[in-house]
Design a protein around this motif. Structure first.
Motif, PDB file in Angstrom:
ATOM      1  N   MET A   1     -12.822 -42.275 -55.705  1.00 47.71           N
ATOM      2  CA  MET A   1     -13.022 -43.381 -56.225  1.00 47.71           C
ATOM      3  C   MET A   1     -12.308 -44.615 -54.784  1.00 47.71           C
ATOM      4  N   LYS A   2     -11.789 -43.914 -54.668  1.00 47.50           N
ATOM      5  CA  LYS A   2     -11.162 -45.006 -53.608  1.00 47.50           C
ATOM      6  C   LYS A   2     -11.906 -45.791 -52.406  1.00 47.50           C
ATOM      7  N   ILE A   3     -12.778 -45.044 -52.340  1.00 47.17           N
ATOM      8  CA  ILE A   3     -14.012 -45.315 -50.887  1.00 47.17           C
ATOM      9  C   ILE A   3     -15.240 -46.706 -51.624  1.00 47.17           C
ATOM     10  N   LEU A   4     -15.362 -45.691 -53.776  1.00 45.99           N
ATOM     11  CA  LEU A   4     -16.210 -46.100 -53.888  1.00 45.99           C
ATOM     12  C   LEU A   4     -15.864 -47.420 -54.518  1.00 45.99           C
ATOM     13  N   ARG A   5     -14.484 -47.801 -54.940  1.00 49.49           N
ATOM     14  CA  ARG A   5     -14.249 -49.703 -55.017  1.00 49.49           C
ATOM     15  C   ARG A   5     -14.630 -49.758 -53.675  1.00 49.49           C
ATOM     16  N   GLY A   6     -14.241 -49.696 -52.505  1.00 44.57           N
ATOM     17  CA  GLY A   6     -14.313 -50.321 -51.046  1.00 44.57           C
ATOM     18  C   GLY A   6     -15.406 -50.888 -50.921  1.00 44.57           C
ATOM     19  N   ILE A   7     -16.385 -49.794 -51.350  1.00 49.07           N
ATOM     20  CA  ILE A   7     -17.643 -49.876 -51.208  1.00 49.07           C
ATOM     21  C   ILE A   7     -18.507 -51.535 -52.220  1.00 49.07           C
ATOM     22  N   LEU A   8     -18.157 -51.103 -53.611  1.00 48.39           N
ATOM     23  CA  LEU A   8     -18.304 -52.483 -54.386  1.00 48.39           C
ATOM     24  C   LEU A   8     -17.777 -53.842 -54.234  1.00 48.39           C
ATOM     25  N   VAL A   9     -16.668 -53.687 -53.597  1.00 47.17           N
ATOM     26  CA  VAL A   9     -15.741 -55.017 -53.274  1.00 47.17           C
ATOM     27  C   VAL A   9     -17.044 -55.594 -51.685  1.00 47.17           C
ATOM     28  N   LEU A  10     -17.254 -54.442 -50.596  1.00 50.63           N
ATOM     29  CA  LEU A  10     -17.852 -55.029 -49.727  1.00 50.63           C
ATOM     30  C   LEU A  10     -19.476 -55.618 -50.258  1.00 50.63           C
ATOM     31  N   LEU A  11     -20.075 -54.773 -51.334  1.00 50.88           N
ATOM     32  CA  LEU A  11     -21.186 -55.366 -52.112  1.00 50.88           C
ATOM     33  C   LEU A  11     -21.217 -57.094 -52.872  1.00 50.88           C
ATOM     34  N   SER A  12     -19.681 -57.175 -53.051  1.00 50.89           N
ATOM     35  CA  SER A  12     -19.839 -58.037 -54.147  1.00 50.89           C
ATOM     36  C   SER A  12     -20.752 -59.044 -54.385  1.00 50.89           C
ATOM     37  N   GLU A  13     -21.200 -59.562 -52.947  1.00 48.95           N
ATOM     38  CA  GLU A  13     -21.482 -60.790 -53.256  1.00 48.95           C
ATOM     39  C   GLU A  13     -23.483 -60.443 -53.001  1.00 48.95           C
TER      40      GLU A  13
END
Length: 822
Positions: A1-13
């Motif tokens: 879940m932590k890794i998934l949240r990190g990916i979502l934030v990085l791809l937020s743009e």
């Protein structure tokens, strides 16, 4: 879940659809069950109110201890926490892609989601509850129709919300028909009282351990905070603490209390008995103005309720308490000192119990005092110096009040102005001071050591270090089991206090300039206890280490590192030359390995910090390493030890003009040591090897190199050294080299030891060419010393000689380059 949240934030743009992922998450078959998997309501009341709490200061602290049986619960906590964080991330990312005003824009019923979160909320300061609370605020900011959900549930939480929601679904038709009638209000009041989730014990614990760092404006975390949170230590497993005090979140509890009083759900005396009034009083001592405003608003509501109550003894006493406090407040939203807020909180419970030992004294005090004195602790001298039959109980109560009321730097003025801290320190050593009193006083000192204003006062005006030395010196020889346990706890507190005090560079500099003997005396006690192999410490090493680990649990060997720093903070040990060789070897092995581990872990931490994008702007990568500090401390110990009067050194050594160069110093030492030098010691070789090894670790660190070479040369002069025969072979070569090296700064009478950086003498600065010649002489001496330390009588292997270095042309080449640059 932590890794998934990190990916979502990085791809937020990017152009991925947050709405789709929100729908997938919320509609998942295990979403609701995971969110509500560990809903708890501590001490949930069912029906009638329980007996009021009678005291805050005598109430046991509620500790949540983690054991092997809690592993499954901990795993559920982590699952719930990560789901809430993921949901929060998606909700915060959505507005960046396209604005939306309600859950309909993303196909989610935000009102039901908000209600689900409220039913899973525990109103505590646990990480999960704080995340849920912030997520509810986030949802309210997105959809205005959700704002009234909490009020509709009468600010209840957890299982109480679940139960009431189910009841209202069953009674929906009747509920709609008779809306806004007295019958509905009474029904809601009855539901509220039957399902009240307030635990009085947690209320008094919250008042006693109030979270002064909590602010009303914390709100939702920003996306920047989310990004750091997701990228930081995503592979690191979270390990909860062994003990965790459960506290209510005062922000939510204060709002809950305001609503309950406004709706008339709780009677005034019941409200105080639950401990909610105590929380309100203590909130007025918060440094956050938002928190204080909530507290003042609640106190205002409570005063109005009291004025409309029947005039019973309890009501009249509580009115008297409010008037007593109100008359002492002179400014809007004034911050009340913690100790006075805690006194009012404790009084709000004692005044409800006529059988309480302090009921009569408190009642008389309130009746004879028109207002609280904001500059002193109420009843301090009455209770602390009591000669009543129950004098011990009154004194302990006052000690607990003083301990619980010392929390912020602003609180220190009361303790300083009335000489309270001096009274406590003096009482510690008196015959009337029992074990429990001493434990509380030590806790007060430990808390005071974390407050800058109080630390300076303790050190400069109260003689903190001599006091610590005196409390340690009392325990000598064989102790009974109870005494050994208490002394171990005492030692832990002393080390923690020293660590907090010396963390202030200004305090250390003051000690070095005005009270160096105090620091040396305490360092002597700690040195003996930590290094000399005390039987007492060996028997309690587990307890000591576990306590020391609290300072820095994220780094290896935290207790050893703290112990070494504590020793190095003190003045170099001139008696190190007198130590038993076996003990000295053990100490040096421990000190060198600890310093090396500390420096290596710092390098790793810096790399990790860079990788996690959380570099501290105040970071100083060039800060001196612990290995370098240890080397300077050992070198100074050797030089000062050799120049010590205990060795009957000639009086002319005290004159700086007697030794301009290292050669002058060595000649005087050799001449002055006389008989003492012939006696010799058995630790020169161990010290020389350690100093040489540390120098090799640092490389050519020319800042301390002259002192290093000087200390090694002093050690080689010992007539009975195991390697003195080899030293004599190089006597001719060393004489010319010694003449090119300045006398070490440690031989200067003005020299002072500093843990933070080497001492410098501006009057002895060299030109670049002079410095280069000195460096060459030092390097040449190190070559000789390498041969002396490394060669054995049975070893015929050829080693590097001074001639080899000269013939290599290295020094000549360096001098040529320097002359060209000049």
């Amino acid at each position: 879940m932590k890794i998934l949240r990190g990916i979502l934030v990085l791809l937020s743009e990017g152009k991925f659809s947050c709405a789709l992922y929100l729908q997938l998450l919320v509609s998942h078959s295990q979403f609701s069950s995971t969110i509500q998997s560990i809903t708890e309501s501590f001490g949930c009341q069912t029906g009638a109110f329980v007996k009021p709490m009678s005291s805050i200061l005598r109430s046991p602290v509620i500790l949540r201890t983690k054991s092997s049986d809690d592993l499954q619960t901990t795993e559920l906590h982590m699952k719930q926490l990560e789901i809430v964080k993921l949901l929060r991330t998606l909700l915060q990312l959505k507005p960046r892609q396209s604005s939306f005003d309600s859950g309909n824009d993303i196909g989610i019923n935000l009102k039901e989601l908000h209600l689900l979160l409220l039913s899973s909320y525990g109103a505590t300061l646990s990480e999960t509850d704080l995340e849920i609370y912030n997520l509810m605020l986030e949802i309210e900011s997105i959809d205005n129709s959700v704002v009234d959900v909490v009020a509709d549930m009468d600010y209840l939480w957890g299982t109480a919300v679940l139960k009431i929601s189910k009841e209202r679904v069953l009674d929906q038709e009747t509920y709609d028909v008779v809306t806004n009638t007295e019958a509905v209000k009474e029904h809601r009041r009855s539901q509220f009282r039957e399902n009240l989730p307030v635990d009085p014990k947690m209320c008094v614990t919250t008042a006693l351990h109030f979270p002064y760092d909590r602010t009303v404006t914390d709100g939702s975390f920003s996306l920047d905070r989310l990004q750091l949170d997701n990228l930081k230590d995503i592979y690191e497993r979270h390990v909860p603490g062994v003990e965790n005090i459960q506290l209510y979140d005062p922000v939510f509890i204060l709002r809950f209390s305001i609503h309950a009083l406004s709706m008339g759900y709780i009677e005034a005396v019941e409200f105080a008995g639950l401990g909610l009034l105590a929380v309100a009083f203590v909130s007025m001592s918060s440094p956050d103005v938002g928190m204080r405003k909530l507290g003042y608003e609640l106190i205002g509501k409570y005063k109005n309720v009291l004025e409309n109550c029947q005039k019973t003894k309890d009501v009249m006493r509580l009115r008297l308490l409010l008037t007593y406090l109100q008359n002492g407040i002179s400014e809007p939203w004034q911050r009340i000192p913690s100790v006075l807020a805690l006194f009012a909180a404790e009084s709000s419970l004692i005044l409800l119990d006529p059988s309480h030992d302090h009921y009569t004294t408190l009642s008389k005090h309130l009746m004879h005092s028109s207002k609280v004195n904001m500059k002193s602790i109420p009843l301090f001298h009455v209770f602390f110096l009591s000669n009543a039959v129950n004098f011990r109980m009154e004194r302990l109560w006052m000690l607990r009040l003083a301990c619980g009321g010392l929390n912020l730097d602003d609180d220190t003025q009361i303790f300083i102005r009335n000489s309270t801290i001096e009274t406590l320190l003096s009482f510690y050593s008196s015959p009337l001071s029992d074990k429990e009193s001493k434990e509380i006083i030590l806790e007060i000192v430990k808390k005071a050591a974390k407050l800058p204003r109080m630390v300076r006062y303790l050190v400069e005006h109260c003689g903190l270090f001599p006091w610590l030395s005196s409390v340690l010196s009392v325990y000598k020889g064989m102790l009974h089991e109870n005494e050994r346990i208490f002394f171990s706890q005492l030692l832990v507190v002393v080390i923690e206090v020293v660590n907090d005090v010396v963390s202030s560079r200004n305090i250390v500099e003051w000690l070095q300039n005005y009270a160096l003997e105090q620091l040396m005396e305490l360092a002597t006690y700690l040195y003996k206890l930590l290094v000399a192999g005390s039987k007492l410490i060996k028997e309690n090493v587990t307890l000591v280490n576990s306590a020391l680990d609290v300072f820095n649990t994220s780094r290896p060997s935290a207790s050893s590192e703290l112990g070494l720093k504590t020793i190095l903070m003190g003045f170099p040990r001139v008696d190190i030359l007198h130590m038993n060789q076996e003990k000295l070897s053990s100490f040096l092995l421990w000190a060198v390995s600890t310093a090396m581990k500390s420096d290596s872990s710092q390098i790793i931490n810096v790399k990790d910090t860079r990788a996690n994008l959380t570099i501290n702007s105040e970071e100083t990568p060039s800060e001196e390493s612990l290995v370098s500090k240890l080397l300077r401390w050992l070198v100074a110990s050797v030089i000062l030890g050799k120049l010590s009067r205990k060795l009957d050194v000639n009086a002319e050594l005290s004159e700086k003009s007697s030794f301009k160069t290292l050669q002058n110093l060595l000649e005087n030492v050799e001449k002055g040591c006389g008989e003492s030098n012939r006696l010799g010691f058995d630790c020169e070789e161990v010290l020389a090897l350690s100093i040489f090894y540390l120098q090799q670790l640092l490389g050519m660190n020319f800042t301390v190199l002259p002192s290093v070479v000087s200390s090694l040369s002093l050690l080689l002069l010992c007539k009975k050294s195991k390697f003195s025969d080899f030293a004599l072979c190089y006597r001719t070569s060393t004489l010319s080299l010694w003449s090119k090296i300045r006398c070490p700064t440690e031989a200067n009478p003005a020299w002072r030891w500093s843990f933070y950086q080497p001492w410098k003498d501006p009057s002895c600065e060299l030109s670049e060419s002079q410095r280069m010649y000195e460096q060459h002489a030092c390097q040449s001496l190190l070559v000789i010393i390498t041969n002396v330390l490394g060669k054995k009588s049975s070893d015929d292997t050829r080693v590097l000689s001074l001639e080899d270095v000269e013939n290599s042309g290295l020094f000549k080449w360096e001098r040529t380059i320097a002359e060209i640059e000049l």
